[in-house]
Design a protein around this motif. Structure first.
Motif, PDB file in Angstrom:
ATOM      1  N   GLU A   4      -4.392 -15.467   4.544  1.00 41.19           N
ATOM      2  CA  GLU A   4      -4.951 -14.302   3.924  1.00 41.19           C
ATOM      3  C   GLU A   4      -4.072 -13.267   3.658  1.00 41.19           C
ATOM      4  OE1 GLU A   4      -9.088 -11.877   4.174  1.00 41.19           O
ATOM      5  OE2 GLU A   4      -9.320 -13.837   4.147  1.00 41.19           O
ATOM      6  N   TRP A   5      -3.231 -12.872   4.645  1.00 36.96           N
ATOM      7  CA  TRP A   5      -2.214 -11.861   4.681  1.00 36.96           C
ATOM      8  C   TRP A   5      -1.023 -12.059   3.652  1.00 36.96           C
ATOM      9  CZ3 TRP A   5      -3.373 -14.618   8.871  1.00 36.96           C
ATOM     10  CH2 TRP A   5      -2.552 -15.385   9.617  1.00 36.96           C
ATOM     11  N   ALA A   6      -1.053 -13.338   3.057  1.00 32.81           N
ATOM     12  CA  ALA A   6       0.165 -13.443   2.098  1.00 32.81           C
ATOM     13  C   ALA A   6      -0.047 -12.537   0.838  1.00 32.81           C
ATOM     14  CB  ALA A   6       0.076 -14.920   1.661  1.00 32.81           C
ATOM     15  N   PRO A   7       0.796 -12.135   0.151  1.00 34.89           N
ATOM     16  CA  PRO A   7       0.867 -11.382  -1.117  1.00 34.89           C
ATOM     17  C   PRO A   7      -0.490 -11.780  -1.851  1.00 34.89           C
ATOM     18  CG  PRO A   7       3.101 -11.714  -0.686  1.00 34.89           C
ATOM     19  CD  PRO A   7       2.262 -12.618   0.335  1.00 34.89           C
ATOM     20  N   PHE A 282     -14.068  -9.222   8.235  1.00 34.09           N
ATOM     21  CA  PHE A 282     -13.114  -8.433   7.483  1.00 34.09           C
ATOM     22  C   PHE A 282     -12.338  -9.019   6.358  1.00 34.09           C
ATOM     23  CE2 PHE A 282     -11.024 -10.184  11.485  1.00 34.09           C
ATOM     24  CZ  PHE A 282      -9.730 -10.541  10.711  1.00 34.09           C
ATOM     25  N   LEU A 283     -11.721  -8.091   5.557  1.00 33.39           N
ATOM     26  CA  LEU A 283     -11.049  -8.704   4.420  1.00 33.39           C
ATOM     27  C   LEU A 283      -9.552  -8.112   4.415  1.00 33.39           C
ATOM     28  CD1 LEU A 283     -10.731 -10.287   1.563  1.00 33.39           C
ATOM     29  CD2 LEU A 283     -11.242  -8.017   0.497  1.00 33.39           C
ATOM     30  N   ILE A 284      -8.521  -9.000   4.467  1.00 33.62           N
ATOM     31  CA  ILE A 284      -7.279  -8.525   4.343  1.00 33.62           C
ATOM     32  C   ILE A 284      -6.816  -8.454   2.920  1.00 33.62           C
ATOM     33  CG2 ILE A 284      -4.872  -9.117   5.344  1.00 33.62           C
ATOM     34  CD1 ILE A 284      -6.154 -10.931   7.245  1.00 33.62           C
ATOM     35  N   ALA A 288      -3.666  -3.210   3.650  1.00 30.24           N
ATOM     36  CA  ALA A 288      -5.023  -2.647   4.018  1.00 30.24           C
ATOM     37  C   ALA A 288      -5.881  -3.874   4.550  1.00 30.24           C
ATOM     38  CB  ALA A 288      -5.698  -1.942   3.119  1.00 30.24           C
ATOM     39  N   VAL A 289      -6.845  -3.714   5.341  1.00 31.20           N
ATOM     40  CA  VAL A 289      -7.828  -4.350   5.890  1.00 31.20           C
ATOM     41  C   VAL A 289      -9.217  -3.678   5.748  1.00 31.20           C
ATOM     42  CG1 VAL A 289      -8.780  -5.790   7.941  1.00 31.20           C
ATOM     43  CG2 VAL A 289      -6.483  -5.492   7.879  1.00 31.20           C
ATOM     44  N   LEU A 290     -10.049  -4.075   4.957  1.00 26.92           N
ATOM     45  CA  LEU A 290     -11.285  -3.734   4.801  1.00 26.92           C
ATOM     46  C   LEU A 290     -12.132  -4.479   5.901  1.00 26.92           C
ATOM     47  CD1 LEU A 290      -9.993  -2.983   2.088  1.00 26.92           C
ATOM     48  CD2 LEU A 290     -12.142  -3.877   0.928  1.00 26.92           C
TER      49      LEU A 290
END
Length: 344
Positions: A4-7, A282-284, A288-290
């Motif tokens: 999920e942390w990929a662009p 949470f959402l990456i 940022a992280v929501l």
């Protein structure tokens, strides 16, 4: 399957409308969706679908005007499309990347084993593709029921999931664990499947989606829900899940770094039912992280813990108390789209 942390190029939202279970609480839940959209637009685009065309036009016009006025990089791509509900994580496309580029996989969606109406949601990705929302990236149908919230990828070929969900007969009754592992290998490029056999949240109707319980925060690090209260109904199951996580190893044979997430105070609905509040949802996004917030004292602790897990990313709390009344949270209503797919 990328981590999920990929662009990313965009986050997908399926807007609530009077035909959904939100009909009696639109005034409370729409501000949550608006808060998510505004936060995402600070970093990337939003693909927003809505069943009601005039509402969609209003949202697209207002959000894009705000983004332009503030000089934000994100834009809204509005798509008129029917929907049964709003859980984009589970009916949205799942991306895979390889030597031949990015593809979006359109797995079947049957509302967590036909618990609710699902036909509109199952057709939503094709509506988005036909509208041109995904540019030239192909949308590939897969005749297998799979929800995005049921799988976590480290981006290196390892998938984390739960047996309670993927092995439930109401999804893919003709397939056993071995055949499901083979299919995930073929479709997602997975060469390792880590199965959790314990862990649940009261009020959850997804059959223990992994994104409510445990998440990759790096390819060698997993954060997870932990219940410290021995008198709580969750204590035994989550303690057993913790023991399973401690036994998992990375592909190189090393154990994972493990970080427990705060346990929020119990929250109940109007009918007295306990609601599935979890900080694992949470959402990456880019930069940022929501982080879901529930108006309980542990919200600040969750922000602090997650800030330590994602250094260099801004922590953005989002009030998700209205969302858990329908048994989901922040990650559940979003689906990230990889970089290069959505271009506006």
């Amino acid at each position: 399957m990328p981590a999920e942390w990929a662009p990313q190029s965009a986050v997908m939202l399926t807007w609530p409308h009077p035909g959904t279970d939100w009909s009696d609480s639109l005034s409370e839940v729409e501000p949550v969706f608006m808060e998510i959209a505004r936060a995402v637009l600070r970093f990337e685009n939003v693909v927003l679908s809505c069943e009601h065309v005039f509402r969609l036009q209003e949202l697209e016009r207002n959000l894009n005007a705000e983004a332009q006025e503030l000089g934000l990089p994100g834009r809204v791509v509005g798509v008129p499309a029917p929907a049964n509900d709003t859980w984009a994580r589970d009916h949205g496309p799942i991306a895979v990347s390889g030597a031949d580029g990015t593809r979006l996989l359109d797995f079947r969606f049957n509302a967590w084993g036909s618990k609710f109406p699902w036909e509109k949601d199952n057709a939503l990705n094709r509506h988005l593709a036909n509208f041109g929302s995904f540019g030239t990236t192909p949308l590939v149908p897969v005749e297998f029921v799979l929800e995005g919230g049921s799988i976590e990828s480290d981006g290196q070929g390892t998938i984390l999931t739960t047996s309670e969900c993927l092995l439930t007969p109401s999804r893919n009754p003709s397939m056993d664990r071995a055949s499901i592992e083979h299919l995930l290998g073929e479709t997602l490029g997975a060469d390792r499947i880590l199965w959790l056999n314990h862990g649940y949240l009261a009020g959850d109707d997804t059959d223990s989606h992994i994104d409510t319980l445990a998440r990759f925060c790096a390819d060698d690090h997993i954060c997870y829900v932990a219940c410290p209260d021995v008198s709580d109904e969750h204590y035994s199951a989550l303690a057993a899940m913790e023991e399973e996580l401690q036994q998992f190893h990375q592909a190189n044979g090393q154990p994972y770094k493990l970080t427990p997430l705060p346990w929020p105070d119990a929250i109940y609905g109007d009918d007295g039912e306990r609601l599935p509040a979890t900080y694992a949802n949470f959402l990456i996004i880019n930069g940022a992280v929501l982080v879901p917030a529930y108006g309980v004292p542990q919200d600040d602790d969750a922000l602090r813990v997650l800030a330590g897990l994602f250094p260099g990313r801004e922590m953005i709390p989002v009030n998700c108390r209205p969302l858990i009344r329908q048994h989901g949270s922040l990650h559940c209503v979003t689906m990230q789209i990889p970089a290069g797919v959505v271009q506006v």
